[in-house]
Design a protein around this motif. Structure first.
Motif, PDB file in Angstrom:
ATOM      1  N   ALA A 137     -47.430 -11.973 -26.587  1.00 14.88           N
ATOM      2  CA  ALA A 137     -47.133 -11.763 -27.954  1.00 14.88           C
ATOM      3  C   ALA A 137     -47.982 -10.802 -28.754  1.00 14.88           C
ATOM      4  O   ALA A 137     -47.386 -10.034 -29.635  1.00 14.88           O
ATOM      5  CB  ALA A 137     -47.135 -13.135 -28.637  1.00 14.88           C
ATOM      6  N   ALA A 195     -39.083  -6.279 -33.333  1.00 16.94           N
ATOM      7  CA  ALA A 195     -38.444  -7.020 -31.998  1.00 16.94           C
ATOM      8  C   ALA A 195     -39.346  -8.243 -32.096  1.00 16.94           C
ATOM      9  O   ALA A 195     -39.005  -9.001 -31.573  1.00 16.94           O
ATOM     10  CB  ALA A 195     -38.669  -6.188 -30.815  1.00 16.94           C
ATOM     11  N   THR A 196     -40.758  -8.168 -32.034  1.00  7.18           N
ATOM     12  CA  THR A 196     -41.590  -9.278 -32.089  1.00  7.18           C
ATOM     13  C   THR A 196     -41.281 -10.369 -33.037  1.00  7.18           C
ATOM     14  O   THR A 196     -41.065 -11.488 -32.627  1.00  7.18           O
ATOM     15  CB  THR A 196     -42.958  -8.759 -32.318  1.00  7.18           C
ATOM     16  OG1 THR A 196     -43.394  -7.960 -31.401  1.00  7.18           O
ATOM     17  CG2 THR A 196     -44.028 -10.093 -32.028  1.00  7.18           C
ATOM     18  N   ARG A 197     -41.010  -9.913 -34.324  1.00  6.18           N
ATOM     19  CA  ARG A 197     -40.636 -10.935 -35.070  1.00  6.18           C
ATOM     20  C   ARG A 197     -39.120 -11.533 -34.689  1.00  6.18           C
ATOM     21  O   ARG A 197     -38.767 -12.787 -34.960  1.00  6.18           O
ATOM     22  CB  ARG A 197     -40.096 -10.158 -36.582  1.00  6.18           C
ATOM     23  CG  ARG A 197     -41.536  -9.760 -37.357  1.00  6.18           C
ATOM     24  CD  ARG A 197     -40.968  -9.374 -38.760  1.00  6.18           C
ATOM     25  NE  ARG A 197     -40.573 -10.076 -39.708  1.00  6.18           N
ATOM     26  CZ  ARG A 197     -39.924  -9.648 -40.582  1.00  6.18           C
ATOM     27  NH1 ARG A 197     -39.546  -8.407 -40.651  1.00  6.18           N
ATOM     28  NH2 ARG A 197     -39.463 -10.765 -41.459  1.00  6.18           N
ATOM     29  N   LEU A 198     -38.370 -10.731 -34.282  1.00  3.62           N
ATOM     30  CA  LEU A 198     -36.998 -11.545 -33.757  1.00  3.62           C
ATOM     31  C   LEU A 198     -37.150 -12.263 -32.662  1.00  3.62           C
ATOM     32  O   LEU A 198     -36.216 -13.113 -32.222  1.00  3.62           O
ATOM     33  CB  LEU A 198     -35.993 -10.236 -33.317  1.00  3.62           C
ATOM     34  CG  LEU A 198     -35.304  -9.305 -34.279  1.00  3.62           C
ATOM     35  CD1 LEU A 198     -34.592  -8.032 -33.923  1.00  3.62           C
ATOM     36  CD2 LEU A 198     -34.458 -10.128 -35.376  1.00  3.62           C
ATOM     37  N   MET A 199     -38.269 -12.265 -31.846  1.00  5.12           N
ATOM     38  CA  MET A 199     -38.460 -13.324 -30.731  1.00  5.12           C
ATOM     39  C   MET A 199     -38.910 -14.497 -31.540  1.00  5.12           C
ATOM     40  O   MET A 199     -39.058 -15.542 -30.657  1.00  5.12           O
ATOM     41  CB  MET A 199     -39.571 -12.831 -29.913  1.00  5.12           C
ATOM     42  CG  MET A 199     -39.385 -11.457 -29.020  1.00  5.12           C
ATOM     43  SD  MET A 199     -37.929 -11.452 -27.967  1.00  5.12           S
ATOM     44  CE  MET A 199     -36.744 -10.610 -29.036  1.00  5.12           C
ATOM     45  N   GLY A 200     -39.186 -14.654 -32.787  1.00  5.63           N
ATOM     46  CA  GLY A 200     -39.560 -15.759 -33.297  1.00  5.63           C
ATOM     47  C   GLY A 200     -41.155 -15.903 -33.457  1.00  5.63           C
ATOM     48  O   GLY A 200     -41.540 -16.854 -33.896  1.00  5.63           O
ATOM     49  N   ILE A 201     -41.841 -14.751 -33.291  1.00  6.56           N
ATOM     50  CA  ILE A 201     -43.242 -14.803 -33.127  1.00  6.56           C
ATOM     51  C   ILE A 201     -43.780 -14.271 -34.888  1.00  6.56           C
ATOM     52  O   ILE A 201     -43.126 -13.213 -35.226  1.00  6.56           O
ATOM     53  CB  ILE A 201     -43.754 -13.854 -32.304  1.00  6.56           C
ATOM     54  CG1 ILE A 201     -43.428 -14.221 -30.906  1.00  6.56           C
ATOM     55  CG2 ILE A 201     -45.307 -13.499 -32.490  1.00  6.56           C
ATOM     56  CD1 ILE A 201     -43.294 -13.158 -29.817  1.00  6.56           C
ATOM     57  N   ARG A 202     -44.553 -14.948 -35.193  1.00  5.81           N
ATOM     58  CA  ARG A 202     -45.125 -14.796 -36.575  1.00  5.81           C
ATOM     59  C   ARG A 202     -46.144 -13.599 -36.760  1.00  5.81           C
ATOM     60  O   ARG A 202     -47.370 -14.239 -36.194  1.00  5.81           O
ATOM     61  CB  ARG A 202     -45.688 -15.930 -37.266  1.00  5.81           C
ATOM     62  CG  ARG A 202     -44.332 -17.051 -37.563  1.00  5.81           C
ATOM     63  CD  ARG A 202     -44.857 -18.324 -38.053  1.00  5.81           C
ATOM     64  NE  ARG A 202     -43.895 -19.589 -37.878  1.00  5.81           N
ATOM     65  CZ  ARG A 202     -42.764 -19.547 -38.716  1.00  5.81           C
ATOM     66  NH1 ARG A 202     -42.587 -18.648 -39.859  1.00  5.81           N
ATOM     67  NH2 ARG A 202     -41.845 -20.800 -38.182  1.00  5.81           N
TER      68      ARG A 202
END
Ligand code: ATP
Ligand code: MG
Lengths: 238, 296
Positions: free
Chosen positions: B170, B180-187
């Motif tokens: 992450a 895209a990282t945010r879209l993975m649900g990663i804060r």
């Protein structure tokens, strides 16, 4: 009450308004296509549903709960996945690692993830063949498949796909659309943003946007068959 | 007359050890740069605070715990920097954040000096006293050995973290495609905290390990003696490559030690610093992307 209800949604970038208070419904288990010319506001709409943009007014209700203005982390957890415009795969990670990150919020659900991963590889065999290849070294079409596969790994209930066919050969675009059909058959509600009217064959419902407003909301079939409608909303070219 | 083995081996042994510690700081710079695209000029003071943390805790606690306090002091400094300075400025131009990190260093150093005096040397205790072994008639101290081991352990730990853990993936993802990282649900905020905390801990570790090589340290030494070398090491390694920063740190340490050993310091003081700058200029001219200049 519809599965996804958008009411009076206003969104802008800084002081520039883009969505001027739009309303639409999406039915559960259906595929809805969102059509419109460049700059109509399609990306803005799906990015707002996925939580990347905060609306200045209006509501979004998903499966009975208000979700507008929440951050993407909460939304993915609840089952809203966006395949973003331009794919945005992680170029220096392998395909397997990209898929792994797709499951971030569902890491605990091992068995479901195993089954889903198998399904991703079944739908997109090229991803399995290249699982240890870096995403950045793949072709545009392969990256599109990876972006969709990565979204599948979040075990979504609503999948938003922004411009799936952009830059793909007509044949590859057809393949991608037919896999979107399969994802829909698996029980996922799909909203697919497109400029390619060919997508209408794969859609139950259609929305047409123009200058930040919804100008058509109805069945995909009707829009596809009705020459008048098509000319009015999508121009002579289509 | 010293043997050829000695002449070559001595700067390598000394340089390996001090370069390894510089490498730790360089890795912290790289992690922060990859994650925030910020050149962190506060990194030197993470080192000094680590040294002070251990020095002060040593009055009250067993030395082993004092070492941990030193590392933790660096980590806390990193976390606070992220939370109080970097995050509130995150929508500003990167150069604003860079200047803010300079300000942090310039705010911390006077506090350290108030507690001491500009020239007071604080004694620094090695983790283990004495020499471990001899090679080509060069004594290798336990402290030197421990620093190199620390670099190896940290390197292996980071490799494992980035390649094998979800959080490591992450972290890499967030530096490649933040949206895209945010879209993975990663804060992203949490990843940013993690990265600054890691950078702080690495600085703190360097602050614990490095001073005993000179037997003491001064207020602000992390900024005056370590920071430029660490930046040069990071640039040498390509600025975005963690392994590159390790290698860069070690190479730079050897160059510095070579300059120290072979140049008469009465005629030409400051040779090691000149050597660092020479390396920096050569890298920027000949190979601006660094030795391993690609995202890794
Ligand atoms: N980051 C931004 N800042 C300012 N204006 C923006 C930004 N992104 C989009 N816009 C504007 O918002 C309007 C709608 O853009 P949007 O990307 O939603 O359109 P779209 O229908 O997805 O177009 P396309 O088919 O070209 O992708 C456009 O006029 C665009 O210029
Ligand atoms: Mg768009």
């Amino acid at each position: 009450m519809a599965y996804l209800e958008v009411r009076g949604l206003r969104v802008g970038y800084g002081a520039i308004p883009v969505l001027q208070g739009i309303d639409f419904d999406v039915e559960e288990g259906k595929t809805t296509v969102l059509l419109g010319l460049n700059g109509a506001g399609k990306t803005t709409t799906v990015a707002t549903i996925a939580g990347l943009l905060k609306p200045s007014a209006g509501t979004i209700t998903f499966d009975g709960q208000r979700i507008e203005g929440r951050d993407p982390a909460q939304l993915v957890e609840r089952g809203v996945a966006l395949v973003p415009e331009g794919r945005r795969t992680f170029p220096s990670l392998t395909i397997a690692q990209n898929l792994r990150l797709g499951s971030w919020t569902k890491r605990q659900r091992r068995q479901e993830l195993q089954a889903t991963e198998a399904r991703v590889y079944e739908y997109f065999p090229v991803l399995e063949e290249r699982r240890d290849q870096l995403a950045g070294t793949m072709s545009g079409g392969e990256q599109q498949m990876l972006a969709i596969g990565r979204a599948m790994m979040s075990l979504p209930r609503l999948m938003l796909i922004d411009e799936a066919s952009l830059g793909l050969s007509p044949r590859l675009a057809k393949t991608v659309f037919s896999i979107v059909d399969k994802i829909n058959d698996d029980g996922v509600t799909v909203i697919i943003v497109e400029q390619n009217v060919g997508v209408l064959r794969h859609a139950d419902n259609a929305l047409v946007m123009e200058k930040g407003a919804i100008v058509y909301q109805g069945s995909g079939e009707e829009l596809r068959k009705g020459d008048e409608l098509r000319k009015t909303y999508l121009g002579a070219a289509s | 007359m010293q043997g050829v083995g000695f002449v070559i081996a001595r700067p390598i042994v000394q340089g390996l050890a001090s370069g390894a510690a510089v490498g730790l700081v360089a890795v912290g710079l790289v992690l922060v740069y990859k994650s925030s695209r910020v050149f962190n000029f506060a990194a030197g003071e993470f080192v000094t605070l680590g040294a002070f943390g251990t020095y002060l805790a040593d009055f009250w606690l067993p030395f082993g715990l004092a070492v941990i306090v030193g590392i933790a002091t660096g980590a806390i400094a990193g976390l606070l920097t992220e939370r109080l300075v970097v995050r509130p400025l995150s929508s500003r131009p990167k150069v604003t954040i860079l200047v803010a990190t300079v300000a942090i260093a310039f705010a911390i150093i006077p506090i350290e000096i108030i507690r001491s005096s500009k020239t007071q040397a604080f004694p620094a205790r090695p983790i283990v006293h004495g020499n471990a072994f001899q090679i080509f008639r060069v004594f290798v101290s336990w402290q030197q050995l421990i620093i190199v081991l620390a670099l190896v352990v940290v390197g292996a730990g980071l490799a494992y973290f980035f390649n094998r853990t979800d959080l490591g993936l992450a972290t890499l993802a967030s530096s490649q495609e933040p949206t895209a990282t945010r879209l993975m649900g990663i804060r992203l905020n949490r990843i940013s905290m993690l990265v600054w905390g890691m950078a702080g801990a690495l600085g703190g570790l360097a602050g614990v390990l490095l001073p005993p090589l000179n037997l003491n340290f001064f207020a602000g030494f992390g900024t005056t003696d370590v920071l430029i070398a660490a930046f040069t090491a990071a640039v040498l390694g390509g600025m975005t490559s963690v392994p590159g920063a390790f290698v860069g740190g070690v190479l730079l340490g050897i160059v510095q030690a070579g300059a120290l050993a072979n140049v008469n310091s009465n005629k030409f003081p400051g040779a090691p610093s000149v050597a660092v700058l020479a390396v920096l200029v050569i890298v920027l001219v000949v190979r601006p992307t660094g030795l391993l200049g690609k995202e890794a």
